[in-house]
Write an enzyme that holds these catalytic residues in place. Structure first.
Site, mmCIF file in Angstrom:
data_model
loop_
_atom_site.group_PDB
_atom_site.id
_atom_site.type_symbol
_atom_site.label_atom_id
_atom_site.label_comp_id
_atom_site.label_asym_id
_atom_site.label_seq_id
_atom_site.Cartn_x
_atom_site.Cartn_y
_atom_site.Cartn_z
ATOM 1 N N ASP A 30 0.848 -1.198 0.000
ATOM 2 C CA ASP A 30 0.000 0.000 0.000
ATOM 3 C C ASP A 30 0.884 1.250 0.000
ATOM 4 O OD1 ASP A 30 -3.290 0.253 1.221
ATOM 5 O OD2 ASP A 30 -2.069 2.012 0.731
ATOM 6 N N SER A 123 -16.600 -2.478 -9.924
ATOM 7 C CA SER A 123 -17.671 -1.692 -9.305
ATOM 8 C C SER A 123 -18.928 -1.722 -10.161
ATOM 9 C CB SER A 123 -17.194 -0.235 -9.149
ATOM 10 O OG SER A 123 -18.257 0.597 -8.777
ATOM 11 N N TYR A 147 -13.627 7.548 -13.463
ATOM 12 C CA TYR A 147 -13.365 6.482 -12.481
ATOM 13 C C TYR A 147 -13.996 5.174 -12.972
ATOM 14 C CZ TYR A 147 -14.720 3.441 -8.666
ATOM 15 O OH TYR A 147 -14.967 2.332 -7.898
ATOM 16 N N LYS A 151 -12.348 1.339 -14.341
ATOM 17 C CA LYS A 151 -12.751 -0.015 -13.924
ATOM 18 C C LYS A 151 -13.121 -0.856 -15.147
ATOM 19 C CE LYS A 151 -12.475 0.410 -9.409
ATOM 20 N NZ LYS A 151 -11.420 -0.308 -8.650
ATOM 21 N N ASN A 177 -22.806 -1.085 -2.999
ATOM 22 C CA ASN A 177 -22.393 0.002 -2.088
ATOM 23 C C ASN A 177 -21.924 -0.533 -0.739
ATOM 24 O OD1 ASN A 177 -24.052 1.264 -4.231
ATOM 25 N ND2 ASN A 177 -23.645 3.122 -3.042
ATOM 26 N N ARG A 290 -27.247 15.401 -7.327
ATOM 27 C CA ARG A 290 -25.793 15.427 -7.614
ATOM 28 C C ARG A 290 -25.609 14.964 -9.058
ATOM 29 N NH1 ARG A 290 -22.066 11.590 -3.936
ATOM 30 N NH2 ARG A 290 -23.367 10.021 -4.950
ATOM 31 N N GLY A 292 -24.713 13.155 -12.308
ATOM 32 C CA GLY A 292 -24.206 11.794 -12.560
ATOM 33 C C GLY A 292 -24.910 10.735 -11.738
HETATM 34 C C1 WQD Z 1 -25.418 6.819 -2.377
HETATM 35 C C2 WQD Z 1 -26.734 7.562 -2.408
HETATM 36 C C3 WQD Z 1 -26.577 9.750 -3.405
HETATM 37 C C4 WQD Z 1 -24.009 11.438 -0.232
HETATM 38 C C5 WQD Z 1 -20.375 5.588 -5.502
HETATM 39 C C6 WQD Z 1 -19.536 5.127 -6.662
HETATM 40 C C7 WQD Z 1 -19.321 3.640 -6.577
HETATM 41 C C8 WQD Z 1 -18.735 3.299 -5.222
HETATM 42 C C9 WQD Z 1 -19.695 3.740 -4.138
HETATM 43 C C10 WQD Z 1 -16.359 3.385 -5.316
HETATM 44 C C11 WQD Z 1 -26.977 8.318 -3.718
HETATM 45 C C12 WQD Z 1 -26.946 9.860 -1.936
HETATM 46 C C13 WQD Z 1 -24.770 10.573 -1.010
HETATM 47 C C14 WQD Z 1 -24.628 12.559 0.383
HETATM 48 C C15 WQD Z 1 -26.733 11.889 -0.550
HETATM 49 N N1 WQD Z 1 -17.514 3.955 -5.043
HETATM 50 N N2 WQD Z 1 -26.108 10.797 -1.148
HETATM 51 N N3 WQD Z 1 -25.975 12.744 0.209
HETATM 52 O O1 WQD Z 1 -22.921 7.272 -5.732
HETATM 53 O O2 WQD Z 1 -24.145 5.071 -5.265
HETATM 54 O O3 WQD Z 1 -21.666 5.047 -5.593
HETATM 55 O O4 WQD Z 1 -19.814 5.169 -4.264
HETATM 56 O O5 WQD Z 1 -16.142 2.240 -5.612
HETATM 57 O O6 WQD Z 1 -18.430 3.267 -7.593
HETATM 58 O O7 WQD Z 1 -20.228 5.400 -7.870
HETATM 59 O O8 WQD Z 1 -22.624 6.041 -3.516
HETATM 60 O O9 WQD Z 1 -22.655 6.796 -1.172
HETATM 61 O O10 WQD Z 1 -21.998 8.467 -2.972
HETATM 62 O O11 WQD Z 1 -24.382 7.739 -2.776
HETATM 63 O O12 WQD Z 1 -27.953 12.081 -0.689
HETATM 64 O O13 WQD Z 1 -23.980 13.398 1.102
HETATM 65 O O14 WQD Z 1 -26.721 8.560 -1.393
HETATM 66 O O15 WQD Z 1 -27.309 10.692 -4.187
HETATM 67 O O16 WQD Z 1 -28.367 8.258 -4.004
HETATM 68 P P1 WQD Z 1 -22.939 5.927 -5.093
HETATM 69 P P2 WQD Z 1 -22.846 7.312 -2.555
#
Ligand code: WQD
Length: 335
Positions: A30, A123, A147, A151, A177, A290, A292
């Site tokens: 690491d 992912s 990102y 992958k 997740n 947000r 994307g």
């Molecule tokens: C989850 C949900 C947000 C934060 C990403 C990557 C994926 C993996 C996991 C790396 C969504 C909502 C989030 C906040 C919110 N990463 N949210 N307020 O976007 O599903 O996946 O992380 O490997 O590859 O794409 O995860 O935890 O960011 O979001 O409302 O402050 O929570 O809109 O619906 P996501 P997330």
């Protein structure tokens, strides 16, 4: 010996424990760009074992060659890579250089040393905007950020490498997740800066480091308008890697598996579950979507159940309880 690149990180450290519990010898490599040496010290505390650790950039050809010369590696679990979606949009070249170079350096070194088993940390983000849910492994892929493209590109590199080298056995694990923490509360998710992901943001609100949660949109096409995701306990995910190594040793070629629970929860479902199981209040306000983000994403976990003989077992309450247990006992992560 199993080499864990990026093994001091969130998923890697939990996988290290499950591998040791299953009788494997492990070695962590690491560069600590997104992790801390303290995590490895805690792994030794939890397992009661000395854990060999090499502090290198796994894109560094000489350093990786030296590592393979000095250790009898028979499988690699490749976690090392940058993983922040938003950052990848801002700094795409940094992401392509780092994520692709680390994978290629490891694969080239494995080939020179006749090492055949490679487990890749992929992912669900490679599915892009899903046409339908639940997602199964044969569904169309397509990415919405650099990102995700790293992958997907590494998955393609691995398919081609496995096709060219019949001795190679590759398992692609598409994580949904991952949340939660080891029951000891001694290791957990420790993001740099303001968390991008939902659960570490919630736990930092709960511990008073952040004032409130911003819910990114409540006009999605879901039961309560907030985004739905397949949250999986990081310990279940870690056990999926142990199953994947067993599968790789018994098979050749390249196989892809979703690692998810098959159940989707919305942002507000998570907030309510977290509040209930930890008897806490999480203040939140609804914000803009947000860029994307997608409406909903959850796995069809059938293939991993049938071919890896693996199923996620922990509940959303376990995930919320364990996340809080980690954060409440480590207000500043591993600092
Ligand atoms: C989850 C949900 C947000 C934060 C990403 C990557 C994926 C993996 C996991 C790396 C969504 C909502 C989030 C906040 C919110 N990463 N949210 N307020 O976007 O599903 O996946 O992380 O490997 O590859 O794409 O995860 O935890 O960011 O979001 O409302 O402050 O929570 O809109 O619906 P996501 P997330």
């Amino acid at each position: 010996m199993v080499l864990l690149t990026g093994g001091a990180g969130y998923i890697g450290s939990h996988t290290c424990i499950e591998l040791i519990n299953s009788g494997y010898d492990v070695l962590i490599a690491d560069d600590f760009s997104n992790s801390k040496p303290e995590a490895v010290r805690r792994l030794e505390e939890i397992t009661g074992r000395k854990i060999p650790l090499v502090n290198i950039d796994v894109a560094d050809k000489e350093a990786v060659e030296k590592l393979f010369n000095e250790n009898e590696i028979d499988a690699v679990v490749h976690f090392a890579g940058y993983k922040a979606v938003g950052e990848s949009v801002q700094f795409p070249l940094k992401y392509y250089r780092n994520n692709i170079d680390t994978a290629l350096t490891i694969l080239e070194t494995m080939e020179r040393h006749d090492v055949h088993n490679f487990i890749f940390s992929s992912s669900a983000t490679v599915y892009g905007i899903p046409e339908s849910v639940p997602l199964h492994e044969e569904m169309k892929t397509g990415c919405t950020n650099p990102y995700g493209f790293t992958k997907l590109m590494i998955e393609q590199i691995l398919r081609d490498a496995a096709f060219a080298n019949p001795k190679l056995s590759v398992v692609l694990l598409r994580y949904f997740n991952p949340i939660g923490a080891h029951e000891s509360g001694r290791i957990g998710e420790d993001p740099n800066g303001i968390p991008n992901n939902l659960l570490p943001f919630i736990t930092q609100v709960a511990v008073g480091k952040l004032p409130e949660l911003g819910v990114f949109g409540n006009d999605y096409n879901t039961h309560d308008g907030t985004g739905v995701r397949d949250y999986i306990h990081v310990v279940d995910l870690a056990k999926g890697h142990v199953a994947a190594i067993g599968y790789a040793k018994e098979n050749k070629g390249c196989e892809v598996f979703n690692l998810g629970t098959g159940t989707g929860y919305s942002v507000l479902d998570i907030v309510k579950a977290f509040e209930k199981v930890n008897n806490l209040k999480i203040p939140y306000t609804i914000k803009e979507r947000r860029p994307g983000d997608i409406d909903e994403c959850y796995a069809d976990p059938k293939k991993a159940r049938e071919k890896l003989h693996w199923t996620a077992e922990k509940t959303i309450e376990d995930m919320c309880r364990d996340s809080w247990n980690w954060q409440s006992h480590n207000q500043n992560g591993y600092e």
